[in-house]
Design a protein around this motif. Structure first.
Motif, PDB file in Angstrom:
ATOM      1  N   LYS A 156     -91.671   0.064  70.458  1.00 38.80           N
ATOM      2  CA  LYS A 156     -91.879   0.103  71.948  1.00 38.80           C
ATOM      3  C   LYS A 156     -90.993   1.254  72.309  1.00 38.80           C
ATOM      4  O   LYS A 156     -90.878   1.697  73.755  1.00 38.80           O
ATOM      5  CB  LYS A 156     -91.561  -1.055  72.707  1.00 38.80           C
ATOM      6  CG  LYS A 156     -92.332  -2.120  72.319  1.00 38.80           C
ATOM      7  CD  LYS A 156     -92.186  -3.335  73.051  1.00 38.80           C
ATOM      8  CE  LYS A 156     -93.299  -4.639  72.767  1.00 38.80           C
ATOM      9  NZ  LYS A 156     -92.632  -5.949  73.462  1.00 38.80           N
ATOM     10  N   TYR A 157     -90.095   1.798  71.454  1.00 41.96           N
ATOM     11  CA  TYR A 157     -89.049   2.712  71.794  1.00 41.96           C
ATOM     12  C   TYR A 157     -88.921   3.821  70.653  1.00 41.96           C
ATOM     13  O   TYR A 157     -88.052   3.881  69.831  1.00 41.96           O
ATOM     14  CB  TYR A 157     -87.673   2.111  72.004  1.00 41.96           C
ATOM     15  CG  TYR A 157     -86.734   3.068  72.903  1.00 41.96           C
ATOM     16  CD1 TYR A 157     -86.878   3.141  74.215  1.00 41.96           C
ATOM     17  CD2 TYR A 157     -85.844   4.028  72.255  1.00 41.96           C
ATOM     18  CE1 TYR A 157     -86.227   4.454  74.931  1.00 41.96           C
ATOM     19  CE2 TYR A 157     -85.103   4.924  72.848  1.00 41.96           C
ATOM     20  CZ  TYR A 157     -85.248   5.023  74.149  1.00 41.96           C
ATOM     21  OH  TYR A 157     -84.396   5.779  74.991  1.00 41.96           O
ATOM     22  N   PRO A 158     -90.034   4.762  70.800  1.00 44.10           N
ATOM     23  CA  PRO A 158     -90.274   5.604  69.399  1.00 44.10           C
ATOM     24  C   PRO A 158     -89.377   6.777  69.507  1.00 44.10           C
ATOM     25  O   PRO A 158     -89.913   7.975  69.300  1.00 44.10           O
ATOM     26  CB  PRO A 158     -91.581   5.781  69.242  1.00 44.10           C
ATOM     27  CG  PRO A 158     -91.924   5.789  70.741  1.00 44.10           C
ATOM     28  CD  PRO A 158     -91.216   4.633  71.506  1.00 44.10           C
ATOM     29  N   HIS A 159     -88.210   7.004  69.906  1.00 53.22           N
ATOM     30  CA  HIS A 159     -87.238   7.939  70.147  1.00 53.22           C
ATOM     31  C   HIS A 159     -86.020   7.867  69.159  1.00 53.22           C
ATOM     32  O   HIS A 159     -85.281   7.135  69.141  1.00 53.22           O
ATOM     33  CB  HIS A 159     -86.829   8.048  71.696  1.00 53.22           C
ATOM     34  CG  HIS A 159     -87.870   7.961  72.596  1.00 53.22           C
ATOM     35  ND1 HIS A 159     -88.489   8.849  72.876  1.00 53.22           N
ATOM     36  CD2 HIS A 159     -88.369   6.867  73.386  1.00 53.22           C
ATOM     37  CE1 HIS A 159     -89.516   8.619  73.894  1.00 53.22           C
ATOM     38  NE2 HIS A 159     -89.248   7.510  74.098  1.00 53.22           N
ATOM     39  N   PRO A 160     -85.992   9.169  68.429  1.00 60.98           N
ATOM     40  CA  PRO A 160     -84.894   9.167  67.629  1.00 60.98           C
ATOM     41  C   PRO A 160     -83.364   9.803  68.700  1.00 60.98           C
ATOM     42  O   PRO A 160     -83.574  10.435  69.603  1.00 60.98           O
ATOM     43  CB  PRO A 160     -84.997  10.366  66.519  1.00 60.98           C
ATOM     44  CG  PRO A 160     -86.249  11.057  67.334  1.00 60.98           C
ATOM     45  CD  PRO A 160     -87.022  10.329  68.269  1.00 60.98           C
ATOM     46  N   PHE A 161     -82.303   9.014  68.326  1.00 62.32           N
ATOM     47  CA  PHE A 161     -81.170   9.534  69.128  1.00 62.32           C
ATOM     48  C   PHE A 161     -79.919   9.181  68.277  1.00 62.32           C
ATOM     49  O   PHE A 161     -79.914   8.361  67.261  1.00 62.32           O
ATOM     50  CB  PHE A 161     -81.266   8.789  70.466  1.00 62.32           C
ATOM     51  CG  PHE A 161     -81.061   7.273  70.300  1.00 62.32           C
ATOM     52  CD1 PHE A 161     -79.892   6.700  70.129  1.00 62.32           C
ATOM     53  CD2 PHE A 161     -82.371   6.598  70.411  1.00 62.32           C
ATOM     54  CE1 PHE A 161     -79.740   5.194  69.997  1.00 62.32           C
ATOM     55  CE2 PHE A 161     -82.223   5.009  70.020  1.00 62.32           C
ATOM     56  CZ  PHE A 161     -80.942   4.592  70.174  1.00 62.32           C
ATOM     57  N   GLU A 162     -78.957   9.872  68.855  1.00 66.61           N
ATOM     58  CA  GLU A 162     -77.671   9.535  68.218  1.00 66.61           C
ATOM     59  C   GLU A 162     -76.563   8.719  69.397  1.00 66.61           C
ATOM     60  O   GLU A 162     -76.498   9.560  70.693  1.00 66.61           O
ATOM     61  CB  GLU A 162     -77.030  10.657  67.707  1.00 66.61           C
ATOM     62  CG  GLU A 162     -77.525  10.989  66.445  1.00 66.61           C
ATOM     63  CD  GLU A 162     -76.772  12.270  65.842  1.00 66.61           C
ATOM     64  OE1 GLU A 162     -75.628  12.769  66.338  1.00 66.61           O
ATOM     65  OE2 GLU A 162     -77.248  12.794  64.715  1.00 66.61           O
ATOM     66  N   LEU A 163     -76.067   7.623  69.414  1.00 62.94           N
ATOM     67  CA  LEU A 163     -75.267   6.992  70.485  1.00 62.94           C
ATOM     68  C   LEU A 163     -74.105   6.924  69.739  1.00 62.94           C
ATOM     69  O   LEU A 163     -73.841   6.225  68.582  1.00 62.94           O
ATOM     70  CB  LEU A 163     -75.981   5.680  70.745  1.00 62.94           C
ATOM     71  CG  LEU A 163     -75.181   4.641  71.636  1.00 62.94           C
ATOM     72  CD1 LEU A 163     -74.915   5.241  72.843  1.00 62.94           C
ATOM     73  CD2 LEU A 163     -75.666   3.342  71.790  1.00 62.94           C
TER      74      LEU A 163
ATOM     75  N   VAL B  49     -74.722   9.741  74.524  1.00 59.98           N
ATOM     76  CA  VAL B  49     -75.996   9.824  73.982  1.00 59.98           C
ATOM     77  C   VAL B  49     -76.443  11.168  73.865  1.00 59.98           C
ATOM     78  O   VAL B  49     -76.770  12.207  74.534  1.00 59.98           O
ATOM     79  CB  VAL B  49     -76.987   9.223  74.862  1.00 59.98           C
ATOM     80  CG1 VAL B  49     -78.458   8.919  74.329  1.00 59.98           C
ATOM     81  CG2 VAL B  49     -76.644   7.829  75.201  1.00 59.98           C
ATOM     82  N   THR B  50     -77.245  11.371  72.530  1.00 63.84           N
ATOM     83  CA  THR B  50     -78.076  12.841  72.325  1.00 63.84           C
ATOM     84  C   THR B  50     -79.207  12.439  71.781  1.00 63.84           C
ATOM     85  O   THR B  50     -79.414  11.597  70.805  1.00 63.84           O
ATOM     86  CB  THR B  50     -77.203  13.349  70.902  1.00 63.84           C
ATOM     87  OG1 THR B  50     -75.641  13.641  71.234  1.00 63.84           O
ATOM     88  CG2 THR B  50     -77.865  14.632  70.770  1.00 63.84           C
ATOM     89  N   ASN B  51     -80.336  13.234  72.385  1.00 57.27           N
ATOM     90  CA  ASN B  51     -81.454  13.080  72.067  1.00 57.27           C
ATOM     91  C   ASN B  51     -81.928  13.837  70.862  1.00 57.27           C
ATOM     92  O   ASN B  51     -81.875  15.106  71.248  1.00 57.27           O
ATOM     93  CB  ASN B  51     -82.330  13.451  73.421  1.00 57.27           C
ATOM     94  CG  ASN B  51     -84.030  13.034  73.083  1.00 57.27           C
ATOM     95  OD1 ASN B  51     -84.289  12.985  72.070  1.00 57.27           O
ATOM     96  ND2 ASN B  51     -84.755  13.579  74.135  1.00 57.27           N
TER      97      ASN B  51
ATOM     98  N   ARG C  37     -88.916  15.014  72.556  1.00 58.23           N
ATOM     99  CA  ARG C  37     -89.701  14.451  73.567  1.00 58.23           C
ATOM    100  C   ARG C  37     -88.505  13.981  74.566  1.00 58.23           C
ATOM    101  O   ARG C  37     -87.377  13.465  74.403  1.00 58.23           O
ATOM    102  CB  ARG C  37     -90.721  13.219  73.281  1.00 58.23           C
ATOM    103  CG  ARG C  37     -91.848  13.819  72.647  1.00 58.23           C
ATOM    104  CD  ARG C  37     -92.905  12.640  72.637  1.00 58.23           C
ATOM    105  NE  ARG C  37     -92.215  11.807  71.625  1.00 58.23           N
ATOM    106  CZ  ARG C  37     -92.830  10.294  71.859  1.00 58.23           C
ATOM    107  NH1 ARG C  37     -93.973   9.954  72.558  1.00 58.23           N
ATOM    108  NH2 ARG C  37     -92.501   9.334  70.781  1.00 58.23           N
ATOM    109  N   GLU C  38     -88.738  13.912  76.038  1.00 61.03           N
ATOM    110  CA  GLU C  38     -87.897  13.332  76.920  1.00 61.03           C
ATOM    111  C   GLU C  38     -87.715  11.815  76.514  1.00 61.03           C
ATOM    112  O   GLU C  38     -88.532  11.076  76.178  1.00 61.03           O
ATOM    113  CB  GLU C  38     -88.807  13.336  78.362  1.00 61.03           C
ATOM    114  CG  GLU C  38     -87.822  12.809  79.538  1.00 61.03           C
ATOM    115  CD  GLU C  38     -88.325  13.236  80.682  1.00 61.03           C
ATOM    116  OE1 GLU C  38     -88.708  12.240  81.475  1.00 61.03           O
ATOM    117  OE2 GLU C  38     -88.309  14.390  81.272  1.00 61.03           O
ATOM    118  N   MET C  39     -86.662  11.415  76.782  1.00 60.18           N
ATOM    119  CA  MET C  39     -86.242   9.931  76.322  1.00 60.18           C
ATOM    120  C   MET C  39     -85.466   9.301  77.552  1.00 60.18           C
ATOM    121  O   MET C  39     -84.494   9.836  77.943  1.00 60.18           O
ATOM    122  CB  MET C  39     -84.973  10.279  75.173  1.00 60.18           C
ATOM    123  CG  MET C  39     -84.796   8.850  74.447  1.00 60.18           C
ATOM    124  SD  MET C  39     -83.596   8.738  73.256  1.00 60.18           S
ATOM    125  CE  MET C  39     -81.995   8.965  74.350  1.00 60.18           C
ATOM    126  N   ALA C  40     -86.126   8.316  78.116  1.00 58.13           N
ATOM    127  CA  ALA C  40     -85.380   7.577  79.354  1.00 58.13           C
ATOM    128  C   ALA C  40     -84.871   6.432  78.775  1.00 58.13           C
ATOM    129  O   ALA C  40     -85.241   5.892  77.721  1.00 58.13           O
ATOM    130  CB  ALA C  40     -86.599   7.269  80.098  1.00 58.13           C
TER     131      ALA C  40
END
Length: 215
Positions: free
Chosen positions: A110-117, A134-136, A140-143
């Motif tokens: 439900k949240y297919p976004h790669p990121f670094e927290l 947070v780094t996307n 794609r845009e990441m909410a």
């Protein structure tokens, strides 16, 4: 301080210490602070005796990191998945550390976004500083929504007030999400479950007969 393994539960943690003796314990599981003690050894935070230190369970108490969703404000489970996930230690000093979660986007369908927290924690003589960055890393845009869900140790709820939220609108979870404007300081003379919207950047004071903290 180097990472150590807690003999009580087998989880990895850091113990940070200020020059004047204040300490902070941070688990790599969830980048979760479970204890913040002043130089006298008094713990300012509450961690439940029923807390389960067994991944992927979230630790109950301390300072859970809610990400990429706070509460039920989105499609994910309560408070997202960061608090249930192991972080890596990126850097450390005697009184500070930065932990990072490098998500690939496959953690939850439900949240297919790669990121670094990144979660930075620093303990001072009379302060605890915690920062989220947070780094996307996707294309794609990441909410997202986020929170540091702090549990303070107090003697009695009717001795606590929160100042600095006067005039701020909140949703009352105990009234079906009804929106209400805060009048005066927040009191805890009954059950309270609220989300304050567009809270000010100015310090919010949490006070009791024993101590006062600004957040």
């Amino acid at each position: 301080m180097p990472v150590s393994r807690d003999p009580a539960n087998g989880l990895e943690k850091l113990t940070l210490r200020s020059e004047k003796g204040a300490t902070c314990e941070v688990y790599l599981h969830g980048a979760h602070i479970v204890s913040w003690k002043d130089a006298s050894g008094r713990d300012i935070l509450f961690t439940s005796k029923q807390a389960i230190f067994k991944p992927p369970k979230a630790i109950r108490g301390g300072v859970p990191v809610c990400f990429p969703q706070f509460g039920q404000l989105g499609p994910l489970g309560q408070h997202g998945f960061a608090r249930n996930t192991n972080f890596e230690l990126e850097s450390e000093a005697s009184n500070s550390a930065t932990l990072v979660l490098k998500a690939t986007g496959s953690e939850d369908a439900k949240y297919p976004h790669p990121f670094e927290l990144r979660v930075k924690v620093e303990v001072g003589y009379k302060s605890l500083t915690q920062e989220l960055a947070v780094t996307n890393t996707g294309d794609r845009e990441m909410a997202f929504t986020a929170a540091l869900h702090t549990y303070y140790k107090i003697s009695s709820t009717n001795q606590v007030i929160v100042e600095g939220l006067e005039g701020v609108t909140y949703t009352d979870s105990l009234a079906g999400g009804q929106q209400v404007k805060q009048q005066g300081p927040v009191l805890f003379d009954r059950e309270v479950d609220r989300i304050y919207l567009q809270a000010p950047d100015a310090a919010i004071k949490v006070g009791s007969v024993l101590a006062t903290a600004s957040v």
